[in-house]
Design a protein around this motif. Sequence first.
Motif, PDB file in Angstrom:
ATOM      1  N   ARG A   6       0.816  -1.295  -0.111  1.00 40.36           N
ATOM      2  CA  ARG A   6       0.011  -0.057   0.045  1.00 40.36           C
ATOM      3  C   ARG A   6       0.780   1.409  -0.053  1.00 40.36           C
ATOM      4  NH1 ARG A   6      -2.006  -0.790   6.045  1.00 40.36           N
ATOM      5  NH2 ARG A   6      -0.335   0.340   7.127  1.00 40.36           N
ATOM      6  N   LEU A   7       0.244   2.329  -0.460  1.00 38.59           N
ATOM      7  CA  LEU A   7       0.924   3.663  -0.440  1.00 38.59           C
ATOM      8  C   LEU A   7       1.151   4.200   1.056  1.00 38.59           C
ATOM      9  CD1 LEU A   7      -0.614   5.487  -3.288  1.00 38.59           C
ATOM     10  CD2 LEU A   7       1.543   4.470  -3.274  1.00 38.59           C
ATOM     11  N   THR A   8       2.221   4.721   1.252  1.00 40.23           N
ATOM     12  CA  THR A   8       2.620   5.213   2.433  1.00 40.23           C
ATOM     13  C   THR A   8       3.182   6.691   2.045  1.00 40.23           C
ATOM     14  OG1 THR A   8       4.996   4.493   2.564  1.00 40.23           O
ATOM     15  CG2 THR A   8       3.609   3.054   3.585  1.00 40.23           C
ATOM     16  N   PRO A   9       3.408   7.464   3.252  1.00 41.29           N
ATOM     17  CA  PRO A   9       3.831   8.794   2.960  1.00 41.29           C
ATOM     18  C   PRO A   9       5.283   8.803   2.060  1.00 41.29           C
ATOM     19  CG  PRO A   9       2.804   8.869   4.986  1.00 41.29           C
ATOM     20  CD  PRO A   9       3.096   7.626   4.302  1.00 41.29           C
ATOM     21  N   ALA A  10       6.139   8.058   2.293  1.00 43.19           N
ATOM     22  CA  ALA A  10       7.594   7.791   1.805  1.00 43.19           C
ATOM     23  C   ALA A  10       7.384   7.598   0.364  1.00 43.19           C
ATOM     24  CB  ALA A  10       8.465   7.029   2.399  1.00 43.19           C
ATOM     25  N   ARG A  11       6.347   6.581   0.176  1.00 47.08           N
ATOM     26  CA  ARG A  11       6.277   5.882  -1.434  1.00 47.08           C
ATOM     27  C   ARG A  11       5.573   7.076  -2.042  1.00 47.08           C
ATOM     28  NH1 ARG A  11       4.279   0.095   0.742  1.00 47.08           N
ATOM     29  NH2 ARG A  11       6.360  -0.684   1.138  1.00 47.08           N
ATOM     30  N   ILE A  12       4.416   7.713  -1.491  1.00 44.30           N
ATOM     31  CA  ILE A  12       3.839   8.925  -2.295  1.00 44.30           C
ATOM     32  C   ILE A  12       5.065  10.111  -2.653  1.00 44.30           C
ATOM     33  CG2 ILE A  12       2.208  10.848  -2.106  1.00 44.30           C
ATOM     34  CD1 ILE A  12       0.574   8.977  -0.279  1.00 44.30           C
ATOM     35  N   ALA A  13       5.731  10.440  -1.627  1.00 41.98           N
ATOM     36  CA  ALA A  13       6.878  11.239  -2.026  1.00 41.98           C
ATOM     37  C   ALA A  13       7.832  10.544  -3.095  1.00 41.98           C
ATOM     38  CB  ALA A  13       7.588  11.489  -0.702  1.00 41.98           C
ATOM     39  N   THR A  14       8.221   9.541  -3.046  1.00 44.07           N
ATOM     40  CA  THR A  14       9.067   8.830  -4.083  1.00 44.07           C
ATOM     41  C   THR A  14       8.113   9.141  -5.347  1.00 44.07           C
ATOM     42  OG1 THR A  14       9.921   7.523  -2.410  1.00 44.07           O
ATOM     43  CG2 THR A  14      10.277   6.911  -4.705  1.00 44.07           C
ATOM     44  N   LEU A  15       7.051   8.642  -5.445  1.00 42.56           N
ATOM     45  CA  LEU A  15       6.419   8.709  -6.813  1.00 42.56           C
ATOM     46  C   LEU A  15       6.240  10.051  -7.229  1.00 42.56           C
ATOM     47  CD1 LEU A  15       3.233   6.235  -5.668  1.00 42.56           C
ATOM     48  CD2 LEU A  15       5.179   5.980  -7.705  1.00 42.56           C
ATOM     49  N   VAL A  16       5.893  11.094  -6.342  1.00 45.59           N
ATOM     50  CA  VAL A  16       5.951  12.523  -6.877  1.00 45.59           C
ATOM     51  C   VAL A  16       7.187  12.894  -7.434  1.00 45.59           C
ATOM     52  CG1 VAL A  16       5.694  14.906  -5.899  1.00 45.59           C
ATOM     53  CG2 VAL A  16       4.039  13.100  -5.227  1.00 45.59           C
ATOM     54  N   ALA A  17       8.624  12.303  -6.708  1.00 43.51           N
ATOM     55  CA  ALA A  17       9.740  12.589  -6.988  1.00 43.51           C
ATOM     56  C   ALA A  17       9.909  12.067  -8.576  1.00 43.51           C
ATOM     57  CB  ALA A  17      10.787  12.141  -6.060  1.00 43.51           C
ATOM     58  N   LEU A  18       9.359  11.120  -8.731  1.00 44.01           N
ATOM     59  CA  LEU A  18       9.594  10.196 -10.181  1.00 44.01           C
ATOM     60  C   LEU A  18       8.941  10.919 -11.313  1.00 44.01           C
ATOM     61  CD1 LEU A  18       9.579   6.481  -9.249  1.00 44.01           C
ATOM     62  CD2 LEU A  18      11.498   7.779  -9.560  1.00 44.01           C
ATOM     63  N   VAL A  19       7.755  11.517 -11.025  1.00 44.61           N
ATOM     64  CA  VAL A  19       6.757  12.228 -11.967  1.00 44.61           C
ATOM     65  C   VAL A  19       7.485  13.471 -12.131  1.00 44.61           C
ATOM     66  CG1 VAL A  19       4.725  13.563 -12.163  1.00 44.61           C
ATOM     67  CG2 VAL A  19       4.639  11.085 -11.248  1.00 44.61           C
ATOM     68  N   ALA A  20       8.020  14.097 -11.125  1.00 48.46           N
ATOM     69  CA  ALA A  20       8.856  15.560 -11.227  1.00 48.46           C
ATOM     70  C   ALA A  20      10.149  15.089 -12.239  1.00 48.46           C
ATOM     71  CB  ALA A  20       9.275  15.777  -9.705  1.00 48.46           C
ATOM     72  N   LEU A  21      10.891  14.011 -11.946  1.00 40.21           N
ATOM     73  CA  LEU A  21      12.051  13.740 -12.821  1.00 40.21           C
ATOM     74  C   LEU A  21      11.403  13.814 -14.166  1.00 40.21           C
ATOM     75  CD1 LEU A  21      14.992  12.834 -13.175  1.00 40.21           C
ATOM     76  CD2 LEU A  21      14.083  10.467 -13.034  1.00 40.21           C
ATOM     77  N   VAL A  22      10.442  13.095 -14.694  1.00 38.14           N
ATOM     78  CA  VAL A  22       9.921  13.132 -15.964  1.00 38.14           C
ATOM     79  C   VAL A  22       9.475  14.514 -16.558  1.00 38.14           C
ATOM     80  CG1 VAL A  22       8.129  12.235 -17.478  1.00 38.14           C
ATOM     81  CG2 VAL A  22       9.072  10.726 -15.567  1.00 38.14           C
ATOM     82  N   VAL A  23       8.922  15.198 -15.636  1.00 37.79           N
ATOM     83  CA  VAL A  23       8.562  16.719 -16.177  1.00 37.79           C
ATOM     84  C   VAL A  23       9.656  17.467 -16.431  1.00 37.79           C
ATOM     85  CG1 VAL A  23       7.183  18.541 -15.229  1.00 37.79           C
ATOM     86  CG2 VAL A  23       6.306  16.449 -14.999  1.00 37.79           C
ATOM     87  N   ALA A  24      10.704  17.244 -15.413  1.00 40.61           N
ATOM     88  CA  ALA A  24      11.723  18.391 -15.370  1.00 40.61           C
ATOM     89  C   ALA A  24      12.552  17.855 -16.723  1.00 40.61           C
ATOM     90  CB  ALA A  24      12.615  17.928 -14.147  1.00 40.61           C
ATOM     91  N   VAL A  25      12.699  16.468 -17.000  1.00 39.54           N
ATOM     92  CA  VAL A  25      13.587  16.132 -18.159  1.00 39.54           C
ATOM     93  C   VAL A  25      12.848  16.334 -19.556  1.00 39.54           C
ATOM     94  CG1 VAL A  25      14.615  14.240 -19.299  1.00 39.54           C
ATOM     95  CG2 VAL A  25      14.908  14.466 -16.927  1.00 39.54           C
ATOM     96  N   LEU A  26      11.756  16.095 -19.659  1.00 40.38           N
ATOM     97  CA  LEU A  26      10.874  16.133 -20.935  1.00 40.38           C
ATOM     98  C   LEU A  26      10.395  17.766 -21.027  1.00 40.38           C
ATOM     99  CD1 LEU A  26       9.077  12.754 -21.019  1.00 40.38           C
ATOM    100  CD2 LEU A  26      11.452  13.303 -21.746  1.00 40.38           C
ATOM    101  N   GLY A  27       9.661  18.249 -20.065  1.00 43.03           N
ATOM    102  CA  GLY A  27       9.076  19.680 -20.239  1.00 43.03           C
ATOM    103  C   GLY A  27       9.959  20.668 -20.038  1.00 43.03           C
ATOM    104  N   PHE A  28      11.184  20.637 -19.255  1.00 41.47           N
ATOM    105  CA  PHE A  28      11.892  21.693 -19.108  1.00 41.47           C
ATOM    106  C   PHE A  28      13.430  21.504 -19.397  1.00 41.47           C
ATOM    107  CE2 PHE A  28       8.560  22.114 -16.200  1.00 41.47           C
ATOM    108  CZ  PHE A  28       7.850  23.454 -16.178  1.00 41.47           C
TER     109      PHE A  28
END
Length: 476
Positions: free
Chosen positions: A278-300
């Motif tokens: 199940r999702l925990t705060p640490a996992r949610i934050a890690t998922l947000v970090a992975l999405v941020a990596l995608v957005v930062a690399v592809l979008g910016f």
Amino acid sequence: MSPELISILVLVVVFVIATTRSVNMGALAFAAAFGVGTLVADLDADGIFAGFPGDLFVVLVGVTYLFAIARANGTTDWLVHAAVRLVRGRVALIPWVMFALTGALTAIGAVSPAAVAIVAPVALSFATRYSISPLLMGTMVVHGAQAGGFSPISIYGSIVNGIVEREKLPGSEIGLFLASLVANLLIAAVLFAVLGGRKLWARGAVTPEDGGTPGKDAEPTGTDAAAGTGTGTGPGTDAGTGTDAGTGTDAGTGGTAPAAVAVRPDRETGGAGGTGVRLTPARIATLVALVALVVAVLGFDLDAGLTAVTLAVVLSTAWPDDSRRAVGEIAWSTVLLICGVLTYVGVLEEMGTITWAGEGVGGIGVPLLAAVLLCYIGAIVSAFASSVGIMGALIPLAVPFLAQGEIGAVGMVAALAVSATVVDVSPFSTNGALVLAAAPDVDRDRFFRQLMVYGGIVVAAVPALAWLVLVVPGFG
């Protein structure tokens, strides 16, 4: 003996010693770069270090650091479970999902290494969880990235089409894209059939809680963390005692794996006798970090390595317990290997060895023979260096005999593009290095040899096939 020939012979010696004496090839390559650069090419330290791939070093360290944290806090487990649900338990579809995902990312503008850096760690974690060949999963990711890599709006496509326009050669943007797409799709289909794809289909559907076979829980279970004892079954058999995970031998991969995994409060009982994640705060934050990596690399268009390191540091600061051992899990031996070899290749480029070989081929009086040799030079050099850089050097070299009208420019450019990029499965290329570094719980020496052998097969076969299909008929 010419300096260029000496530098090539030294490279051969490096390969022989690394293979027969089990010495890290990167360390040998650094020594060779120092010796050849100083004694043969008359380069100082700055000239030798000019070839050091600083950007690739940061990408390898940053991405493996971030995903080591994701593995430690269970985020990759959650992603694997989600992927199984997405394809309704058909594990055999996951390699194709990863192929399509990386292809879509590069087709819309992602640099190929960035797409591989994002997808490979998740794909290879899935491969470990469900006993899928890491060679199959890793090569599907890389070939997927190259399949979409020459779309008219992609980075590679834009660069090559720009070179063609600058050299005033006939070109076909769609033809270039389709040549790469079809070539990589066919290779992926062969790999899927040869490396266990048919067995994956035979498994049928599994639940996210199942392991390598339906109805069997492949995730080790254990006692309380304080006891740190337990046994489990997975791709191999893990057994051991000690604190935390303990140690053990993964018989399925030949590498080491945790001997016991403590039952944690963030795991809950699932169906089929397995465990759910199940999702925990640490996992949610890690998922947000992975999405941020995608957005930062592809979008910016931010650097993937620096972005990954920054996100990993943020997660480490917030959850130090999950991240304590992540730095030790960075694939340092792979970093040394890749950076050493590419530094030596930089010395070769600095002293003109690459240009010397290309001009020697370009001077051959038989256009078809010169064409196939240029394809092979593109493949061999690109296995160790920048694919786009090699194409930027080889396409102009092909202009003199393309001007004779005996060779079709569209087919020749497409053949060079395919030959120079399909070999990015080599562990010495950026994409291959990312795959090697991202694979969890494998014998890295064995996996490195597998990638090197497969890369050698691709280098030997694909340029000839590309030449036969695209150049000989005279397209363009």
